[in-house]
Design an enzyme around this catalytic site. Structure first.
Site, PDB file in Angstrom:
ATOM      1  N   ASN A   8       0.800  -1.197  -0.030  1.00  0.00           N
ATOM      2  CA  ASN A   8       0.130  -0.103  -0.077  1.00  0.00           C
ATOM      3  C   ASN A   8       0.934   1.372  -0.103  1.00  0.00           C
ATOM      4  OD1 ASN A   8      -1.841   2.122   0.323  1.00  0.00           O
ATOM      5  ND2 ASN A   8      -2.704   1.173   1.969  1.00  0.00           N
ATOM      6  N   LYS A  15       3.410   0.598   3.056  1.00  0.00           N
ATOM      7  CA  LYS A  15       3.210  -0.468   3.971  1.00  0.00           C
ATOM      8  C   LYS A  15       3.295  -1.474   3.157  1.00  0.00           C
ATOM      9  CE  LYS A  15      -0.305   2.273   6.887  1.00  0.00           C
ATOM     10  NZ  LYS A  15      -1.569   2.737   6.604  1.00  0.00           N
ATOM     11  N   ARG A 114      -2.381  -2.234  -3.789  1.00  0.00           N
ATOM     12  CA  ARG A 114      -3.811  -1.439  -3.601  1.00  0.00           C
ATOM     13  C   ARG A 114      -3.597  -0.159  -4.305  1.00  0.00           C
ATOM     14  NH1 ARG A 114      -5.317   2.718   1.075  1.00  0.00           N
ATOM     15  NH2 ARG A 114      -7.555   2.783   0.623  1.00  0.00           N
ATOM     16  N   HIS A 203     -12.919   1.327  -0.133  1.00  0.00           N
ATOM     17  CA  HIS A 203     -12.837   0.147   0.913  1.00  0.00           C
ATOM     18  C   HIS A 203     -13.504  -1.191   0.258  1.00  0.00           C
ATOM     19  CE1 HIS A 203     -13.234   3.264   4.423  1.00  0.00           C
ATOM     20  NE2 HIS A 203     -12.073   2.996   3.840  1.00  0.00           N
ATOM     21  N   LEU A 232     -15.877   0.488   9.784  1.00  0.00           N
ATOM     22  CA  LEU A 232     -15.773   1.842  10.581  1.00  0.00           C
ATOM     23  C   LEU A 232     -14.382   2.193  10.984  1.00  0.00           C
ATOM     24  CD1 LEU A 232     -19.131   1.272  12.411  1.00  0.00           C
ATOM     25  CD2 LEU A 232     -18.885   2.409  10.577  1.00  0.00           C
ATOM     26  N   ALA A 234     -10.904   5.327  10.788  1.00  0.00           N
ATOM     27  CA  ALA A 234     -10.749   6.534  10.516  1.00  0.00           C
ATOM     28  C   ALA A 234     -11.661   7.314   9.218  1.00  0.00           C
ATOM     29  CB  ALA A 234      -9.314   7.268  10.275  1.00  0.00           C
ATOM     30  N   ARG A 264     -13.430  13.656   8.190  1.00  0.00           N
ATOM     31  CA  ARG A 264     -14.392  14.044   6.812  1.00  0.00           C
ATOM     32  C   ARG A 264     -15.660  14.194   7.023  1.00  0.00           C
ATOM     33  NH1 ARG A 264     -12.246   8.848   3.115  1.00  0.00           N
ATOM     34  NH2 ARG A 264     -10.595   8.601   4.927  1.00  0.00           N
ATOM     35  N   GLY A 353     -10.809  -0.198  12.398  1.00  0.00           N
ATOM     36  CA  GLY A 353     -10.504   0.664  13.667  1.00  0.00           C
ATOM     37  C   GLY A 353     -11.462   0.584  14.680  1.00  0.00           C
ATOM     38  N   ILE A 354     -12.600   1.322  14.514  1.00  0.00           N
ATOM     39  CA  ILE A 354     -13.813   1.704  15.470  1.00  0.00           C
ATOM     40  C   ILE A 354     -14.569   0.218  15.439  1.00  0.00           C
ATOM     41  CG2 ILE A 354     -15.796   2.927  15.878  1.00  0.00           C
ATOM     42  CD1 ILE A 354     -14.375   5.204  14.254  1.00  0.00           C
ATOM     43  N   GLU A 406      -7.168  -6.808   4.408  1.00  0.00           N
ATOM     44  CA  GLU A 406      -7.119  -6.418   2.892  1.00  0.00           C
ATOM     45  C   GLU A 406      -5.873  -6.807   2.208  1.00  0.00           C
ATOM     46  OE1 GLU A 406      -7.910  -2.499   4.653  1.00  0.00           O
ATOM     47  OE2 GLU A 406      -8.665  -2.102   2.710  1.00  0.00           O
TER      48      GLU A 406
HETATM   49  P1  ADP Z   1      -7.826   3.942   8.693  1.00  0.00           P
HETATM   50  O1  ADP Z   1      -7.502   2.402   8.115  1.00  0.00           O
HETATM   51  O2  ADP Z   1      -9.187   4.323   7.842  1.00  0.00           O
HETATM   52  O3  ADP Z   1      -6.863   4.791   8.984  1.00  0.00           O
HETATM   53  P2  ADP Z   1      -8.485   2.230  11.148  1.00  0.00           P
HETATM   54  O4  ADP Z   1      -9.385   1.204  10.394  1.00  0.00           O
HETATM   55  O5  ADP Z   1      -7.040   1.869  11.347  1.00  0.00           O
HETATM   56  O6  ADP Z   1      -8.465   3.551   9.984  1.00  0.00           O
HETATM   57  O7  ADP Z   1      -9.091   2.776  12.149  1.00  0.00           O
HETATM   58  C1  ADP Z   1      -8.499   3.992  13.020  1.00  0.00           C
HETATM   59  C2  ADP Z   1      -9.588   4.448  13.982  1.00  0.00           C
HETATM   60  O8  ADP Z   1     -10.091   3.380  14.839  1.00  0.00           O
HETATM   61  C3  ADP Z   1      -8.835   5.561  14.984  1.00  0.00           C
HETATM   62  O9  ADP Z   1      -9.377   6.670  14.352  1.00  0.00           O
HETATM   63  C4  ADP Z   1      -9.523   5.289  16.057  1.00  0.00           C
HETATM   64  O10 ADP Z   1     -10.428   6.392  16.592  1.00  0.00           O
HETATM   65  C5  ADP Z   1     -10.413   4.029  15.989  1.00  0.00           C
HETATM   66  N1  ADP Z   1     -10.130   3.006  17.063  1.00  0.00           N
HETATM   67  C6  ADP Z   1      -9.223   2.298  17.448  1.00  0.00           C
HETATM   68  N2  ADP Z   1      -9.286   1.594  18.484  1.00  0.00           N
HETATM   69  C7  ADP Z   1     -10.451   1.930  19.092  1.00  0.00           C
HETATM   70  C8  ADP Z   1     -11.139   1.783  20.465  1.00  0.00           C
HETATM   71  N3  ADP Z   1     -10.853   0.984  21.412  1.00  0.00           N
HETATM   72  N4  ADP Z   1     -12.315   2.537  20.346  1.00  0.00           N
HETATM   73  C9  ADP Z   1     -12.740   3.355  19.765  1.00  0.00           C
HETATM   74  N5  ADP Z   1     -12.162   3.709  18.576  1.00  0.00           N
HETATM   75  C10 ADP Z   1     -11.152   3.130  18.197  1.00  0.00           C
END
Ligand code: ADP
Length: 419
Positions: A8, A15, A114, A203, A232, A234, A264, A353-354, A406
């Site tokens: 990526n 990465k 990617r 995505h 869900l 960033a 965003r 992440g979320i 991914e």
């Molecule tokens: P991206 O690939 O879009 O950069 P990720 O999928 O890595 O994003 O997600 C990153 C986001 O996940 C961060 O912005 C953070 O807010 C959220 N995150 C990570 N761990 C937690 C948690 N334990 N609780 C809430 N949000 C989390």
């Protein structure tokens, strides 16, 4: 066994994950950040259990290796000058050899890249030819920050590993199955034919991966399922998957549309932008920058773009609370819309992440969907980053937590194109 690298490449970072295929075993993963600077940072994790063990130890040296608690996993780190992507990749391959992760560059027989924008040209992953590269260059109009960097990564790898199969995996290709009523905006049709002004989504690799895992977990044929996948992170997007195909997705012409994200805005009435621009004296670029970088959770909360920070202070900080409520509200709106579009749903999948890590956010979302027949099992929901069904046995609609992967999807696509 052949090794495949999933890459990526961003404008200043790269990465990668190196997998043994077809065993699908990750043997190294890493990132090079601050490419173009005198203090670029190289990190490579390798050895057994690289996913599960937290690495311990610290060294004052720039170049050092730390061991995981069980002594099986290792992490190489260095801060050094790296001029460009070519140098970054050269450094990384050399280091993989020095660290004994590979013996020879030739062991890497495939590299999957990617690529963010594939337009209408690519509805699946392809072997990179000169023609494919030229198209990726031309698609930079749709993803000016990403496609040029992706193409740079492809060219640099081709120079250093000329014999490895080079494959492009597009974020948009999974969504090419959307019907026109979903991908067209209700604008004069000529903008679509003239400029390709339509919804492309994003995505796709993640939605495709979690959908296929969901079918496996539920022991059902993916083609027989109606799924809503919630990526869900960033960046966040929601996809309705019917008959194994993307039927609709929340991101649009660009990844700015859809739900509110870390920074965003998600969907906004476009006429409001003109209104704000006039009053604030903002150029188009400045307005776009605000929509991309200063809105979403950060814009509403005024304190952080990170959901963790907001959850921590939600009881005492009204703006953090408001940002969380807006996030949940936008997600629910899309889920409701997609249930209506598909005429029902069998399972809702949380990822990124979320989605993978936030126990309270998953609960807030599912509780709001009770009416449709999805019921959370709070005990099962009390986990992070594992594959698990988080709905109750009797829940009419299943809720699943599936960590996205991914890189594995990219490596699988490389593998299938090798034949
Ligand atoms: P991206 O690939 O879009 O950069 P990720 O999928 O890595 O994003 O997600 C990153 C986001 O996940 C961060 O912005 C953070 O807010 C959220 N995150 C990570 N761990 C937690 C948690 N334990 N609780 C809430 N949000 C989390």
């Amino acid at each position: 066994m052949a090794k495949t690298m999933a890459v990526n490449a961003g404008s200043s970072s790269l990465k990668f994950q190196l997998l043994e295929m077809p065993a699908e075993q990750v043997i190294a993963q890493g990132v090079i950040e601050r490419i173009g600077m005198d203090d670029a940072i190289v990190t490579i994790k390798y050895g057994a259990e690289i996913h599960s063990e937290r690495l311990v130890g610290h060294s004052e040296d720039d170049e050092h290796i730390t061991l995981s608690k069980d002594g099986k996993g290792k992490k190489y780190e260095n801060v050094t000058a790296i001029k460009n992507h070519q140098q970054a990749i050269n450094y990384m391959l050399q280091k993989l050899t020095d660290l004994g992760i590979i013996e020879d560059f030739d062991e890497i027989t495939g590299v999957g890249h990617r690529v963010v924008a594939g337009g209408e040209w690519f509805n699946h992953s392809v072997i990179v030819t000169d023609e494919v590269l030229a198209k990726i260059d031309r698609l930079a109009d749709y993803a000016p920050l990403h496609n040029p960097a992706n193409a740079m990564g492809i060219r640099a790898f081709q120079k250093l590993l000329p014999d490895a199969l080079s494959v492009a995996v597009f974020d948009t290709s999974f969504h090419q199955t959307m019907p026109d009523e979903n991908f067209l905006y209700a604008l004069p049709y000529e903008y679509y034919t003239r400029y390709g002004a339509r919804k492309y989504g994003a995505h796709g690799t993640s939605h495709r991966y979690v959908a296929s895992r969901a079918a496996e977990i539920l022991h059902k044929d993916l083609k027989q399922l109606k799924l809503i996948t919630l990526h869900l992170g960033a960046g966040a997007s929601i996809t309705a998957i019917k008959d194994g195909k993307s039927l609709d997705t929340s991101m649009g012409f660009s990844p700015l549309a859809g739900v509110a994200m870390a920074t965003r805005s998600g969907d906004v009435d476009p006429s409001l932008l003109y209104y704000i621009q006039e009053r604030e004296g903002l150029s188009n670029e400045e307005m776009l920058n605000i929509l991309n970088k200063k809105s979403g959770l950060l814009g509403i909360s005024t304190i952080s773009s990170d959901m963790r920070d907001l959850l921590e202070v939600q009881d005492t900080n009204e703006h953090a609370n408001m940002a969380i409520r807006i996030f949940i509200n936008r997600v629910i709106k899309y889920v409701g819309q997609y249930i209506a579009e598909m005429g029902g749903v069998d399972a809702i999948v949380f990822t990124a992440g979320i989605g993978e890590n936030s126990i309270p956010i998953r609960k807030m979302i599912i509780d709001k969907l009770n009416y449709f027949g999805v019921v959370l099992d709070e005990e099962k929901n009390n986990v992070r980053g594992q594959e698990v069904e988080i709905s109750t046995e009797n829940s009419k609609i299943k809720a699943l937590l599936i960590p996205t992967n991914e890189e594995l999807m990219i490596a699988r696509d490389v593998e299938s194109l090798k034949a």
